[in-house]
Design a protein around this motif. Structure first.
Motif, mmCIF file in Angstrom:
data_model
loop_
_atom_site.group_PDB
_atom_site.id
_atom_site.type_symbol
_atom_site.label_atom_id
_atom_site.label_comp_id
_atom_site.label_asym_id
_atom_site.label_seq_id
_atom_site.Cartn_x
_atom_site.Cartn_y
_atom_site.Cartn_z
ATOM 1 N N VAL A 218 0.857 -1.191 0.000
ATOM 2 C CA VAL A 218 0.000 0.000 0.000
ATOM 3 C C VAL A 218 0.885 1.230 0.000
ATOM 4 O O VAL A 218 1.717 1.406 0.897
ATOM 5 N N THR B 147 -0.571 7.742 -1.508
ATOM 6 C CA THR B 147 -1.806 7.681 -2.306
ATOM 7 C C THR B 147 -2.792 6.640 -1.818
ATOM 8 O O THR B 147 -3.945 6.628 -2.227
ATOM 9 N N LYS B 148 -2.348 5.727 -0.926
ATOM 10 C CA LYS B 148 -3.139 4.606 -0.414
ATOM 11 C C LYS B 148 -3.528 3.619 -1.526
ATOM 12 O O LYS B 148 -4.419 2.815 -1.350
ATOM 13 N N GLU B 149 -2.825 3.689 -2.650
ATOM 14 C CA GLU B 149 -3.077 2.745 -3.731
ATOM 15 C C GLU B 149 -2.267 1.472 -3.516
ATOM 16 O O GLU B 149 -1.155 1.516 -2.997
ATOM 17 N N VAL B 150 -2.843 0.347 -3.902
ATOM 18 C CA VAL B 150 -2.149 -0.937 -3.817
ATOM 19 C C VAL B 150 -1.447 -1.172 -5.141
ATOM 20 O O VAL B 150 -2.067 -1.107 -6.209
ATOM 21 N N GLY C 63 -6.067 2.844 7.657
ATOM 22 C CA GLY C 63 -6.073 3.230 6.249
ATOM 23 C C GLY C 63 -5.332 2.232 5.381
ATOM 24 O O GLY C 63 -5.784 1.880 4.278
ATOM 25 N N ILE C 64 -4.204 1.740 5.890
ATOM 26 C CA ILE C 64 -3.434 0.740 5.138
ATOM 27 C C ILE C 64 -4.213 -0.572 5.066
ATOM 28 O O ILE C 64 -4.267 -1.232 4.015
ATOM 29 N N THR D 104 -7.413 -0.955 5.136
ATOM 30 C CA THR D 104 -8.546 -0.779 4.215
ATOM 31 C C THR D 104 -8.136 -1.077 2.775
ATOM 32 O O THR D 104 -8.828 -1.816 2.054
ATOM 33 N N GLU D 105 -6.998 -0.510 2.366
ATOM 34 C CA GLU D 105 -6.556 -0.715 0.990
ATOM 35 C C GLU D 105 -6.151 -2.164 0.744
ATOM 36 O O GLU D 105 -6.384 -2.706 -0.345
ATOM 37 N N LYS E 12 -9.294 -4.310 0.302
ATOM 38 C CA LYS E 12 -9.970 -4.120 -0.979
ATOM 39 C C LYS E 12 -9.466 -5.088 -2.051
ATOM 40 O O LYS E 12 -10.142 -5.300 -3.065
ATOM 41 N N THR F 149 -13.993 -1.435 4.566
ATOM 42 C CA THR F 149 -13.373 -0.294 5.247
ATOM 43 C C THR F 149 -13.003 -0.680 6.671
ATOM 44 O O THR F 149 -13.808 -1.272 7.390
ATOM 45 N N PRO G 136 -0.825 -6.099 2.515
ATOM 46 C CA PRO G 136 -1.343 -6.655 1.255
ATOM 47 C C PRO G 136 -1.111 -8.151 1.102
ATOM 48 O O PRO G 136 -1.772 -8.796 0.284
#
Length: 520
Positions: free
Chosen positions: A62, A66-69, A204-205, A207-208, A211, A218, A426
């Motif tokens: 993550v 940007t919190k994108e994986v 927050g980490i 959550t991503e 997903k 969430t 992740p």
């Protein structure tokens, strides 16, 4: 306070022999400054060998910003090639000035130095000693340490040295007080009665990462709140027992020259304390007026939040410094220990003058930590550790226990809780979701491992600070002394916290408001 050489008679017994061996071997090593230089040289050599061998890892992580994986490839980077050599020379100063504990310690010490120089801390401690039952003081120190993580890193520079002074005030070994406070601040880092800054960060980490398995999932900041409330009392109880049954008996009677005067307060000191108390209350009210209202000045101007990167949390160090500075000045005026502004400036200067040894140590430690991050060796170790756990083929609760142990091991090499979780979440969050465990449950298991080995890792940012504090009471105290003193906390916290999680698991209790251990 002068450094002193302390002679202690160590208790016998198999476990104490083991701890004595750790201390003896650790203290036979060179001075901590030299040791960090040698660590840096080792990283330089290992990084070059790893880079030449083409060592790399691929993993999903993550992105913290940007919190994108995303799929990431990390290769070992040499410090002996042209870029690495340029890095070591060009970043030496910024590594030092950007070393997180440096500014925190020095700014906080400006306020603490005034409070100490005017006599406020000594008078307040005498008041504490004269009014607090002796049997409760250890628990109070550990509990205060656990609760201090709400104020970010302030506990390291305020509560840890105060723990030593409090114990000395009671005629107990100051290093035991230092250890008790350090165990609460760092070993109990994730525990708290309140939701702290680490909760939304990890949530927050998580959550991503969740997903990847369930796109709409969430993880709230309060996801582990109930468990962490229980953990606060567990760490307080365990920390108290370890201090009084293992650490303090092992240290023996303190033979150093450092003393705390326990005479009754004079009328001027009482007036000073009363006035300082009023000043402190007014200061707290002023800060609350800027934090509590929805449009408070110290809230995030866009999100309106307190946690995260709000002016309040970003400014917690100067807020703590003023917490000591303002009452310290007021106390000095009413107790007549301050005549003019020169006395205040002198107290600040005296506090800074005692930090000379720490500055040298911080410079060496900062280079080592920076080199370790630049070469990516910590990231590679973390990914390899995660891959090893996956390869064992464990499932169910044994996998959770294995995950806690691996997290604790990796924590020895990467101090940042969010950096490790960004790499591990992740991998393990989707893996455990696939067998029915909630991301919140995986997160709480990670937090146990992440907290319990902070206190024995020289890579932990504030480790060098604690060594410097210990040297004030024993000139021969070194890395070996601190690690051998903290090992019992680390072992018992890891076992006790894991047992609590097992009990929680079989009782089926919620981890936080509306949060279960299993996917619904």
């Amino acid at each position: 306070m002068e450094k002193v050489k302390v002679q202690n008679t160590k208790k016998k017994g198999l476990f104490n022999v083991f701890l004595n061996m750790i201390e003896k071997v650790g203290n036979k090593l060179p001075h901590p400054v030299t040791l960090f230089v040698l660590f840096s040289i080792a990283v330089i050599i290992i990084s070059d060998l790893a880079a030449r061998a083409g060592v790399f890892v691929e993993f999903t992580m993550v992105d913290a910003a940007t919190k994108e994986v995303k799929l990431t490839t990390v290769q070992a980077i040499s410090l002996l090639n042209a870029d690495g050599i340029r890095y070591m020379f060009s970043k030496a100063v910024s590594n030092f000035t950007g070393f997180a504990p440096l500014g925190t310690v020095l700014v906080a010490m400006l306020g603490v130095g005034v409070a100490e120089g005017t006599g406020l801390i000594q008078a307040a401690l005498r008041k504490l000693v004269l009014s607090t039952p002796k049997g409760l003081i250890t628990a109070v120190v550990v509990f205060a340490g656990v609760m201090s993580n709400v104020a970010s890193d302030a506990g390291y520079v305020v509560l840890v040295p105060l723990g030593a002074i409090v114990f000395l005030s009671f005629g107990r070994h100051p290093l035991a007080g230092l250890a008790a406070a350090f165990a609460g601040v760092s070993g109990g880092f994730s525990a708290n009665l309140l939701v702290g800054t680490i909760d939304p960060l990890l949530g927050g980490i998580s959550t991503e990462a969740a997903k990847l398995f369930s796109p709409g999932y969430t993880v709230a900041a309060t996801a582990n709140w109930y468990f962490m409330i229980a953990s606060t009392f567990l760490i307080t109880i365990l920390g108290t027992l370890i201090t009084e049954k293992i650490v303090e008996p092992r240290l023996g009677e303190y033979k150093g020259s450092a003393k705390v005067d326990l005479h009754n307060l004079t009328s001027e000191e009482k007036k000073g304390l009363a006035a300082a108390g009023v000043a402190l209350l007014l200061y707290v009210v002023a800060i609350a007026a800027m934090v509590v209202p929805a449009n408070g000045i110290l809230r995030d101007p866009e999100a309106g939040t307190i946690l995260g990167h709000s002016p309040f949390m970003d400014g917690i160090v100067p807020i703590i410094a003023l917490f000591f500075l303002i009452p310290g000045i007021v106390y000095g005026i009413f107790a007549k220990t301050v005549k003019n502004d020169k006395d205040i400036a002198a107290a600040m200067g005296k506090a800074m003058s005692t930090m000379g040894g720490y500055l040298v140590l911080a410079f060496a430690a900062a280079q080592f930590v920076s080199y370790f991050g630049y070469t990516k060796l910590g990231t590679i170790l973390a990914v390899k550790g995660a891959d090893f756990l996956k390869a064992t083929g464990m499932t169910g609760f044994p996998l959770i226990i294995g995950f806690i142990i691996v997290s604790a091991f990796i924590n020895l090499f990467i101090g940042s809780a969010s950096a490790k979780w960004a790499i591990m979440a992740p991998v393990f969050v989707p893996m455990l979701m696939a067998v029915g465990y909630s991301p919140e449950f995986t997160q709480v298991a990670y937090r146990i491992g992440d907290s319990t080995t902070n206190i024995i890792s020289p890579l932990m940012s504030y480790f060098a600070v604690i060594v410097a504090f210990a040297e004030k009471y024993d000139e021969e105290a070194g890395i070996g002394t601190l690690i051998s003193t903290m090992v019992p906390y680390s072992i018992v916290f890891l076992l006790g916290w894991s047992i609590l999680l097992v009990a929680w698991y079989f009782l089926g209790w919620q981890l936080g408001p509306g949060v279960t251990m299993f996917l619904q």
